[in-house]
Enzyme design. Structure first.
Site, mmCIF file in Angstrom:
data_model
loop_
_atom_site.group_PDB
_atom_site.id
_atom_site.type_symbol
_atom_site.label_atom_id
_atom_site.label_comp_id
_atom_site.label_asym_id
_atom_site.label_seq_id
_atom_site.Cartn_x
_atom_site.Cartn_y
_atom_site.Cartn_z
ATOM 1 N N GLU A 141 -0.286 26.811 -13.010
ATOM 2 C CA GLU A 141 0.947 27.482 -13.396
ATOM 3 C C GLU A 141 0.635 28.612 -14.375
ATOM 4 O OE1 GLU A 141 3.041 24.199 -15.013
ATOM 5 O OE2 GLU A 141 3.172 23.144 -13.103
ATOM 6 N N GLU A 193 2.961 19.542 -10.459
ATOM 7 C CA GLU A 193 1.622 19.039 -10.734
ATOM 8 C C GLU A 193 1.141 18.080 -9.646
ATOM 9 O OE1 GLU A 193 3.212 20.698 -14.449
ATOM 10 O OE2 GLU A 193 4.019 19.340 -12.922
ATOM 11 N N PHE A 204 1.514 16.778 -19.633
ATOM 12 C CA PHE A 204 2.178 16.767 -18.338
ATOM 13 C C PHE A 204 1.449 15.903 -17.308
ATOM 14 C CE2 PHE A 204 3.832 21.401 -19.102
ATOM 15 C CZ PHE A 204 4.586 20.941 -20.167
ATOM 16 N N HIS A 262 4.439 18.420 -26.032
ATOM 17 C CA HIS A 262 3.517 19.535 -25.813
ATOM 18 C C HIS A 262 2.410 19.588 -26.865
ATOM 19 C CE1 HIS A 262 7.234 20.760 -23.772
ATOM 20 N NE2 HIS A 262 6.519 21.595 -23.056
#
Length: 341
Positions: free
Chosen positions: A39, A70, A96, A139
């Site tokens: 990405e 993903e 992620f 994150h």
């Protein structure tokens, strides 16, 4: 440092992101089977500059932006690797991994074993780790231990530009799947200043660094500090501040799988004291594993141990709270003083 290094190479001082890109570009030029997918890796150049400039030279057949899936693109990378390609798939944030975990630990990591070695999976899963810039609980994790715990994947964590380049060459050329975990704070991007240390002279020619070889970033006699990633630099800062009071030996693991246990044991036998510093969570992780191996291999020489880690709690968004929970230089100094008094 390097397993192989070209004679006569000229060193240039690079950020860690530029060193990684340099290695990837060389492999793309020299091997038609190498390509990059992920990405925002093409037009944007990676949100942490991990692929900056590659699209211009290599085009969209080699540098591929993918949909936000993903599951889909990591699965595609596994298939391409099994078919003889050498994909580099970027998982934008290690956090992620959950949406593509079946592809990672049931396919990428296990397909060579489960096929009876009928297929190899020579791919690199490149991913950003770490906090210190207020991006909250989804994150900001490192999760080194999660990937290292699952068999079948090699796990790489560079802390300097010179290491990042050599380890990237090794990762791309490896016939096994490699998880390459880079810390955002070390990349040298403009909006997130790096600490002193990760920007280093880097040979212009390509070279490799063998997996499973930790690096003594600083020799010392009194306390062994074992760490990785960002906290190599925080440990070195602590060593400088403690100079004259306590002589720290700082060991940068560089890879978790394979893990250089012997270098840790050699140091512990010399110093008798061990501090493990890890931005991952406190329980069930790298810090406990290092201490377990130290006690199994050098218990008679070991007089004291401490862990400096993230607490077992989601990482806060608020800057003062994140700074409080993320292990800092002062936390390392305190741990050293606790066991050296």
């Amino acid at each position: 440092m390097a397993e192989s290094e070209s004679e006569g190479a000229t060193d240039s001082e690079l950020t860690m992101s530029r060193a990684m890109v340099d290695a990837i570009a060389t492999e793309l030029r020299e091997n038609d089977d190498v390509f990059v997918m992920g990405e925002d890796v093409a037009d944007y150049g990676g949100i942490f500059d991990s692929t900056e400039g590659l699209l211009k030279e290599f085009g969209r057949e080699k540098i591929m932006d993918v949909p936000i899936s993903e599951t889909g693109f990591i699965g595609a990378a596994v298939g391409a690797a099994q078919a003889g390609m050498r994909p580099i798939a970027e998982l934008m944030f290690a956090d992620f991994f959950g949406v593509g975990m079946d592809q990672i630990y049931n396919q990428m990591a296990k397909n060579t074993y489960m096929s009876g070695a009928a297929v190899d999976v020579p791919m690199v899963l490149m991913t950003a780790v770490g906090g210190t810039y207020n991006d909250a609980a989804q994150h900001s994790q490192t999760l080194y231990g999660t990937f290292a715990h699952l068999p079948g994947m090699k796990v790489v964590v560079p802390s300097t530009a010179a290491d990042a380049k050599g380890l990237m060459h090794t990762a791309i050329r490896d016939d096994d799947p490699v998880v390459y975990m880079f810390h955002k704070r070390l990349m040298g991007i403009g909006w997130m200043p790096a600490p002193e240390g990760p920007k280093t002279p880097v040979p212009e020619d390509d070279y490799t660094i063998e997996f499973g070889e930790a690096d003594r970033k600083r020799e010392g006699e009194d306390v062994t500090v074992v760490t990785l990633g960002l906290h190599v630099h925080r440990a070195l800062e602590a060593a400088d501040e403690l100079a004259g009071e306590s002589d720290l030996e700082v060991i940068d693991l560089r890879t978790l799988v394979p893990l250089d246990t012997e270098t840790v044991l050699e140091s512990v036998r010399k110093t008798g004291r061990l501090v493990v510093v890890d931005e991952d969570y406190h329980s069930f992780g790298v810090s406990g594993e290092i201490i377990a191996r130290a006690t199994e291999g050098a218990l008679d020489d070991l007089s004291a141990v401490r862990r400096v880690t993230m607490p077992d709690a989601p990482i806060p968004y608020a800057r003062p709270l994140e700074q409080e929970v993320n292990p800092g230089t002062e936390d390392i100094i305190k741990a050293v003083r606790d066991i050296h008094d």
